[in-house]
Enzyme design. Sequence first.
Site, short mmCIF file in Angstrom:
data_model
loop_
_atom_site.label_atom_id
_atom_site.label_comp_id
_atom_site.label_asym_id
_atom_site.label_seq_id
_atom_site.Cartn_x
_atom_site.Cartn_y
_atom_site.Cartn_z
N CYS A 1 -3.35 -3.32 4.33
CA CYS A 1 -2.39 -4.35 4.74
C CYS A 1 -2.71 -5.73 4.18
O CYS A 1 -2.01 -6.70 4.49
CB CYS A 1 -2.35 -4.42 6.26
SG CYS A 1 -1.93 -2.85 7.04
N HIS B 1 -2.20 -10.51 11.46
CA HIS B 1 -1.71 -9.22 11.01
C HIS B 1 -1.38 -8.42 12.26
O HIS B 1 -2.18 -8.35 13.19
CB HIS B 1 -2.78 -8.50 10.18
CG HIS B 1 -2.46 -7.06 9.95
ND1 HIS B 1 -1.27 -6.66 9.39
CD2 HIS B 1 -3.14 -5.92 10.25
CE1 HIS B 1 -1.23 -5.34 9.35
NE2 HIS B 1 -2.36 -4.87 9.85
N GLU C 1 0.83 -1.20 0.00
CA GLU C 1 0.00 0.00 0.00
C GLU C 1 0.87 1.25 0.00
O GLU C 1 0.36 2.37 0.11
CB GLU C 1 -0.94 0.01 1.20
CG GLU C 1 -0.26 0.06 2.56
CD GLU C 1 -1.24 0.35 3.68
OE1 GLU C 1 -1.55 1.55 3.88
OE2 GLU C 1 -1.68 -0.60 4.35
#
Length: 462
Positions: free
Chosen positions: A120, A261, A86
């Site tokens: 993400c 994550h 990103e």
Amino acid sequence: MSARPQNVGIKAIEIYFPRRCISEDELEDFDGVAKGKYTIGFGQKYMACTDDREDINSFALSVVSGLLEKNNIDPRSIGRLDVGTETIIDKSKSVKTVLMDLFAPSGNMNIEGIDSKNACYGGTAALFNAINWVESSSWDGRDAIVVAGDIAIYAEGSARPVGGAGSVAMLIGPDAPLVFEPAHGTHMSNYWDFYKPNLSSEYPEVDGPETIQTYLGCLDKAYDAYRLRAAKLKSGAANGHSDASSLASIKVDDFDYTLFHSPYSKLVQKGFGRLLYNDFFSDPKNEKYASIPANFAELDRKSTITNKDVEKAFAAFGKEAQQTKLEPGMNTVRRCGNMYTASLYGGLVSLLSNIPSQEIQGKRILLYSFGSGAAASMFAIRINGSTEQIVKAVDLKNRLDSMKVVPCQTYVEALKTREATHNAVNHKPVGQLENLWPGAYYLENVDHMYRRTYGRIPTNAN
């Protein structure tokens, strides 16, 4: 007709992160906040940092070259290359096209794949694309490479301490020691918890409380979807089992390790507790939940995301399991901070580096991938071969220990430099090359047409 590829998964892995980091303990003093706000409140110890000498292209060049060289991979053996990031520096040109410079000397320009973007989650999208290619009728017999990487930086304020930086590259192919199981559970929906609408800045717009709720709410939905799919595969397709019984049949206890994550350690711990709550919610009368208040089963599930009593109860309930299932995957996030798309896979590198190969054989790992906006998936890996070479090549612990801790003022000045030169033309970076690892790529110049050129630190440099 040749047999379809079996045991598709990760055959090799490499990680790259900046050579420098700052101390979160020192950052508390520097920012003038209460002691423990970052180190206890976020659970963080250090945060990787870089300056204008590195960008997403240099990160990707560094990690892919490391993967190829450390594992003696023939560039001609690669048939697909997918990138998830990103950290956008061009609205048209992909990071993947820059990486093709690594393959040009071998003459291999026939490589499928391109960049994927959603906060993400892009690294996981890239990974699924690569796995699906190897398992498809389009596969040409070669391996794939997946790259996930980002530079996570924030404007001055409460979010800045949860930044970081890093990238991971994975070699994907058949007969792998880390095999991806077929069940996926995915949840996607429209949220505005974290986004980057201002293309003149590297900094995001962030709603902190909303992004925590989105992370945990998507975990609920992705875990539901995963358990339903896994239960059907386990029972040999739909055979009359209800959704309720399917959900209860798959639980955290079925997995030896869990990876999430990892924006920061405390949110990962919340995520682990949330999985345990979901197991309870699906089977509240199980005697193992005798210590959990019975009325928790009657609460609206969504409302419990912000219920501190529920959170504390499952944090206590899962304290022992957290040490064995979660803690082995936390080294990288505590040293490097948030690596956005790479953070989940940095956790995988940590796990492999902490558990000896003979001990991890046959073990299963549950993974939760999340990207704001929002996209989330739950999936699993089974260890099916030696991980010794992977661990030896990565050398994670020594590399993390070798990072240089620099003053917080150095980090602030580096961010100011990045702010001043973001999208600049006719720009030559001012960051010092001695701050980079041997073998690292760096931004050399941006010309009058925004074209970027890169150099490389000699691999034998000190």
